[in-house]
Design a protein around this motif. Structure first.
Motif, PDB file in Angstrom:
ATOM      1  N   GLU A 168      15.781  29.776 -27.655  1.00 14.67           N
ATOM      2  CA  GLU A 168      15.468  30.982 -26.880  1.00 14.67           C
ATOM      3  C   GLU A 168      16.107  32.219 -27.493  1.00 14.67           C
ATOM      4  O   GLU A 168      15.481  33.281 -27.550  1.00 14.67           O
ATOM      5  N   ALA A 169      17.332  32.083 -27.973  1.00 18.39           N
ATOM      6  CA  ALA A 169      18.011  33.212 -28.599  1.00 18.39           C
ATOM      7  C   ALA A 169      17.294  33.623 -29.880  1.00 18.39           C
ATOM      8  O   ALA A 169      17.128  34.816 -30.156  1.00 18.39           O
ATOM      9  N   ARG A 188      14.143  35.472 -28.920  1.00 20.85           N
ATOM     10  CA  ARG A 188      14.456  36.841 -28.480  1.00 20.85           C
ATOM     11  C   ARG A 188      14.751  37.745 -29.673  1.00 20.85           C
ATOM     12  O   ARG A 188      14.323  38.894 -29.719  1.00 20.85           O
ATOM     13  N   GLN A 189      15.481  37.205 -30.649  1.00 16.25           N
ATOM     14  CA  GLN A 189      15.796  37.991 -31.845  1.00 16.25           C
ATOM     15  C   GLN A 189      14.523  38.305 -32.624  1.00 16.25           C
ATOM     16  O   GLN A 189      14.327  39.433 -33.075  1.00 16.25           O
ATOM     17  N   ALA A 244      11.480  38.501 -31.409  1.00 14.07           N
ATOM     18  CA  ALA A 244      10.714  39.471 -30.627  1.00 14.07           C
ATOM     19  C   ALA A 244      11.283  40.869 -30.805  1.00 14.07           C
ATOM     20  O   ALA A 244      10.538  41.844 -30.934  1.00 14.07           O
ATOM     21  N   GLY A 245      12.609  40.985 -30.847  1.00  9.63           N
ATOM     22  CA  GLY A 245      13.230  42.287 -31.065  1.00  9.63           C
ATOM     23  C   GLY A 245      12.890  42.851 -32.431  1.00  9.63           C
ATOM     24  O   GLY A 245      12.637  44.051 -32.569  1.00  9.63           O
TER      25      GLY A 245
END
Length: 76
Positions: free
Chosen positions: A3-4, A7-8, A10-11
């Motif tokens: 998940e992390a 998220r990275q 996606a950022g």
């Protein structure tokens, strides 16, 4: 952990989209103010605060920001 990483990623993608949009806008502003219809990649990059390799990574070539501008190629 996955998940992390997602998220990275996606950022990073969001940042690329924002940078592309800013570069397109900077290229169009430069084109509008140019008497000879010339756009300098260095000036576009400086206006956005990135280096020229970023332009080539995001667009492929020096005309990429103009080609990607809405209405410039008839597809966007």
């Amino acid at each position: 952990m996955i998940e992390a990483a997602l998220r990275q990623l996606a950022g990073s993608l969001d940042q690329d989209v924002a940078t592309r949009a800013a570069m397109i806008e900077a290229a169009l502003r430069q084109l509008a103010g140019s008497l000879d219809h010339d756009v300098a990649t260095r000036a576009v990059c400086e206006a956005v605060g990135v280096t020229q390799p970023v332009l080539y990574r995001l667009f492929g070539d020096q005309l990429g920001p103009l080609d990607a501008a809405p209405g410039r190629d008839g597809t966007t």
